[in-house]
Design a protein around this motif. Sequence first.
Motif, mmCIF file in Angstrom:
data_model
loop_
_atom_site.group_PDB
_atom_site.id
_atom_site.type_symbol
_atom_site.label_atom_id
_atom_site.label_comp_id
_atom_site.label_asym_id
_atom_site.label_seq_id
_atom_site.Cartn_x
_atom_site.Cartn_y
_atom_site.Cartn_z
ATOM 1 N N LYS A 132 0.803 -1.217 0.000
ATOM 2 C CA LYS A 132 0.000 0.000 0.000
ATOM 3 C C LYS A 132 0.843 1.278 0.000
ATOM 4 C CE LYS A 132 -4.337 -1.335 0.077
ATOM 5 N NZ LYS A 132 -5.269 -0.640 0.952
ATOM 6 N N GLN A 133 2.139 1.157 -0.244
ATOM 7 C CA GLN A 133 2.985 2.353 -0.300
ATOM 8 C C GLN A 133 2.785 3.045 -1.650
ATOM 9 O OE1 GLN A 133 7.032 1.914 1.483
ATOM 10 N NE2 GLN A 133 6.527 -0.262 1.450
ATOM 11 N N SER A 134 2.349 4.292 -1.599
ATOM 12 C CA SER A 134 2.003 5.036 -2.804
ATOM 13 C C SER A 134 3.220 5.221 -3.707
ATOM 14 C CB SER A 134 1.426 6.401 -2.424
ATOM 15 O OG SER A 134 1.265 7.213 -3.544
ATOM 16 N N ILE A 135 3.021 4.999 -5.003
ATOM 17 C CA ILE A 135 4.103 5.202 -5.968
ATOM 18 C C ILE A 135 4.478 6.677 -6.055
ATOM 19 C CG2 ILE A 135 4.708 5.009 -8.424
ATOM 20 C CD1 ILE A 135 2.927 2.517 -8.503
ATOM 21 N N ASP A 141 -6.543 7.737 -2.449
ATOM 22 C CA ASP A 141 -7.434 6.593 -2.610
ATOM 23 C C ASP A 141 -7.112 5.518 -1.556
ATOM 24 O OD1 ASP A 141 -8.513 7.986 -4.753
ATOM 25 O OD2 ASP A 141 -7.196 7.020 -6.211
ATOM 26 N N ILE A 142 -6.583 4.357 -1.980
ATOM 27 C CA ILE A 142 -6.298 3.280 -1.020
ATOM 28 C C ILE A 142 -4.804 3.102 -0.768
ATOM 29 C CG2 ILE A 142 -8.425 2.012 -1.538
ATOM 30 C CD1 ILE A 142 -6.721 0.143 -3.303
ATOM 31 N N ASP A 143 -3.982 4.078 -1.139
ATOM 32 C CA ASP A 143 -2.539 4.018 -0.906
ATOM 33 C C ASP A 143 -2.123 5.064 0.124
ATOM 34 O OD1 ASP A 143 -2.212 1.948 -2.660
ATOM 35 O OD2 ASP A 143 -1.602 3.190 -4.341
ATOM 36 N N LYS A 278 -14.900 -15.605 10.535
ATOM 37 C CA LYS A 278 -15.365 -14.229 10.749
ATOM 38 C C LYS A 278 -14.124 -13.364 10.902
ATOM 39 C CE LYS A 278 -17.984 -15.918 14.090
ATOM 40 N NZ LYS A 278 -18.994 -16.090 15.169
ATOM 41 N N MET A 279 -13.683 -12.797 9.790
ATOM 42 C CA MET A 279 -12.392 -12.113 9.758
ATOM 43 C C MET A 279 -12.570 -10.619 9.555
ATOM 44 S SD MET A 279 -10.242 -14.866 7.453
ATOM 45 C CE MET A 279 -8.679 -14.539 8.263
ATOM 46 N N VAL A 280 -11.504 -9.893 9.849
ATOM 47 C CA VAL A 280 -11.484 -8.453 9.608
ATOM 48 C C VAL A 280 -10.175 -8.114 8.900
ATOM 49 C CG1 VAL A 280 -10.432 -7.847 11.846
ATOM 50 C CG2 VAL A 280 -11.899 -6.186 10.671
ATOM 51 N N LEU A 281 -10.223 -7.147 8.014
ATOM 52 C CA LEU A 281 -9.041 -6.705 7.263
ATOM 53 C C LEU A 281 -8.191 -5.806 8.151
ATOM 54 C CD1 LEU A 281 -8.228 -7.008 4.142
ATOM 55 C CD2 LEU A 281 -8.818 -4.593 4.001
ATOM 56 N N ASP A 282 -6.902 -6.104 8.212
ATOM 57 C CA ASP A 282 -5.960 -5.356 9.046
ATOM 58 C C ASP A 282 -4.731 -5.078 8.197
ATOM 59 O OD1 ASP A 282 -4.102 -4.418 10.864
ATOM 60 O OD2 ASP A 282 -4.199 -6.149 12.202
ATOM 61 N N GLN A 283 -4.367 -3.797 8.063
ATOM 62 C CA GLN A 283 -3.279 -3.422 7.165
ATOM 63 C C GLN A 283 -1.983 -3.074 7.889
ATOM 64 O OE1 GLN A 283 -4.455 -1.550 3.491
ATOM 65 N NE2 GLN A 283 -6.422 -0.982 4.379
ATOM 66 N N GLY A 284 -2.004 -3.083 9.210
ATOM 67 C CA GLY A 284 -0.763 -2.939 9.955
ATOM 68 C C GLY A 284 -0.099 -1.582 9.820
ATOM 69 N N TYR A 285 -0.894 -0.504 9.863
ATOM 70 C CA TYR A 285 -0.340 0.861 9.854
ATOM 71 C C TYR A 285 -0.644 1.544 11.181
ATOM 72 C CZ TYR A 285 1.019 1.280 4.923
ATOM 73 O OH TYR A 285 1.653 1.152 3.714
ATOM 74 N N THR A 535 -14.052 -5.133 5.848
ATOM 75 C CA THR A 535 -13.106 -4.023 5.645
ATOM 76 C C THR A 535 -13.586 -2.799 6.419
ATOM 77 O OG1 THR A 535 -12.692 -4.814 3.392
ATOM 78 C CG2 THR A 535 -12.020 -2.569 3.897
ATOM 79 N N GLN A 536 -12.897 -2.366 7.468
ATOM 80 C CA GLN A 536 -11.651 -2.880 7.963
ATOM 81 C C GLN A 536 -11.560 -2.591 9.445
ATOM 82 O OE1 GLN A 536 -8.148 -0.949 6.271
ATOM 83 N NE2 GLN A 536 -9.291 0.934 5.926
ATOM 84 N N LEU A 537 -10.440 -2.953 10.081
ATOM 85 C CA LEU A 537 -10.320 -2.822 11.530
ATOM 86 C C LEU A 537 -10.255 -1.363 11.971
ATOM 87 C CD1 LEU A 537 -9.990 -4.135 14.295
ATOM 88 C CD2 LEU A 537 -7.537 -4.351 13.837
ATOM 89 N N TYR A 538 -9.435 -0.557 11.297
ATOM 90 C CA TYR A 538 -9.281 0.852 11.713
ATOM 91 C C TYR A 538 -9.052 1.715 10.481
ATOM 92 C CZ TYR A 538 -4.649 -1.215 11.562
ATOM 93 O OH TYR A 538 -3.559 -1.943 11.177
ATOM 94 N N ASP A 539 -9.313 3.016 10.645
ATOM 95 C CA ASP A 539 -9.034 3.986 9.594
ATOM 96 C C ASP A 539 -7.530 4.043 9.328
ATOM 97 O OD1 ASP A 539 -11.718 4.632 9.751
ATOM 98 O OD2 ASP A 539 -11.402 6.523 10.807
ATOM 99 N N ILE A 540 -7.171 4.403 8.100
ATOM 100 C CA ILE A 540 -5.774 4.681 7.773
ATOM 101 C C ILE A 540 -5.735 5.936 6.919
ATOM 102 C CG2 ILE A 540 -3.637 3.829 6.739
ATOM 103 C CD1 ILE A 540 -4.706 1.013 7.063
ATOM 104 N N GLU A 541 -5.086 6.975 7.441
ATOM 105 C CA GLU A 541 -4.942 8.238 6.726
ATOM 106 C C GLU A 541 -6.285 8.676 6.143
ATOM 107 O OE1 GLU A 541 -1.484 7.663 4.206
ATOM 108 O OE2 GLU A 541 -0.203 7.374 5.939
#
Length: 569
Positions: A132-135, A141-143, A278-285, A535-541
């Motif tokens: 998810k690191q923006s180019i 959006d999602i980066d 029963k899962m949740v999306l976690d992106q680790g940020y 989607t998802q566990l917590y907000d990111i940016e």
Amino acid sequence: MNLNGEWEFAFDDKDEGLTLGWGLGLQLSGRILVPFSYQCLLSGINDKSIHEIIWYARSFRVPSDWGGLNILLHFGAVDYECTVWVNGQEVGHNQGGHTPFHFNIAPYLGPGDNRLTLRVVDSQSPQQPRGKQSISGLPHDIDYFCTSGIWQTVWLEPVHPIRIDELAIKPILQDSAFDISLFLHAPSSEWKVQVEVLDGERVVTTATKEVFAAATTVRVAIRDAKQWSPDSPFLYRFRIQLFSADILIDEVISYGGLRSCDLRNGRFFLNGEPFYLKMVLDQGYWPEGYLTAPCDDAIRADVESVKQLGFNGVRKHQKIEDPRWLYWCDHLGLLVWEEMPNAREWSTVSEERLASEWARVLRRDYNHPCIMAWVPVNESWGFPGLKENHPAQYAFLERMVALTRRTDCSRAVIDNDGWEHTDITDICAIHDYTPTAELLRERYRERMDGGELPAHVWIDKKPLFVLGSRYRGQPIMLSEVGGFLQIPPDMPAAERDMLFRFYGSWMTPDELIAKYRDLMQGIASLRFVAGFCYTQLYDIEQETNGLLTFGRKPKVNPSEIKSINNLLT
């Protein structure tokens, strides 16, 4: 010896450090707090701009009682390519931003202070596995913001020249046993291996084996064995010893969980029993550390939050997480889908980079009982031709599945999470952000009546299967659902970005609870579905679709989400 803390640091935007001799151990002008990247607040720098070449340096002393030993210099992860010098001598290189590496630096050390220097190159190339690191370097959006350089712990480890180098721990539930494979840093000679299995401090079984090889497998059977599950995450401890002529050479302490994860009749089975995921999306940020958690307590708190919300698993999205997170999933009881950060552009170079690092991921994390599935590719990222049935890209997905199975045949492999599956995926993983139960049931009406799945997913007419492949009875998982975005009260409709076109939204906590309950009731009515991932566990940016804020504050009472989740079986 932990080497985290203050290091010297410098940007090298002109790429002149090599010419100026920085690798020889020259002092660098800046300072950074390792293991945090220069882009984040906790590094002490907090510079969001792009610097593709950076340098690190520090001095250290080796304890006097480490003499005669190999001294391993470990890096948990450095994004993306690096060269390492000790006392001005080049000791090694690494490519890959998400996996550990180490060097024996004993031959380069001297008495007193020793000088360690790193040169790191982290380009903005879309052919580099970046998740998810923006180019562009800027979130959109999602980066998100990038993480460059050292972002996991750095440490020194004194070890015997002859030692246990690596373990592979395989639970055999039907036999109440573990197969423990040892790979020695030693010649194929005469050795004795002893494995003790402990329940707490009590030894429950011991196995001893004499070998004439540098690799072997020892089976340890356990009477009245205890199983591992999310509800009861029991772990056995292992004490593994290597002897030469009855002289103890090396000892390793580890742990394992006795469990099985199977797929049968379109369902998941855990320890032989049907299990609804029963899962949740976690992106680790994290707000202050990006890919690096501020501390171990923060990592544990994330796992505890998932369980408080009533989920039994996590899909760790586009990140190979710090091993401490997997440690807490093992100990607290949480199932994991582990997913490789993908590149964003296809080429033979990007394929080789992805496959090479994925093989290292599988080796690093094989032993964790919490992991139940591997995900090498997500949503065709880096493989844009799949929609048009690109045969080479399709073939690469199949090779990634084969690579994964050759390393680990005990877990499921999802070839391409979301859509555009091949014929050999173990799970039919579908991303579907249909926002209401009524629309969800309408979308899958034919399947509910015993017919076929929709040929395309919910967006852009993306095919569910490509190049003649088809659904063959695998478990069907809605592996991304929900995504309900929080609308700030003062945000006019004209200012809402791309995400608001794809996801549902809400303005009050009561509205979020109502929409979550409605969606879960809709998923529960799809009896052919074996589980879901919200989607998802917590907000990111800029992405505001979390059940928690970016700072990990609940937006609604966690017990209300848990009570809804508890109704799904």
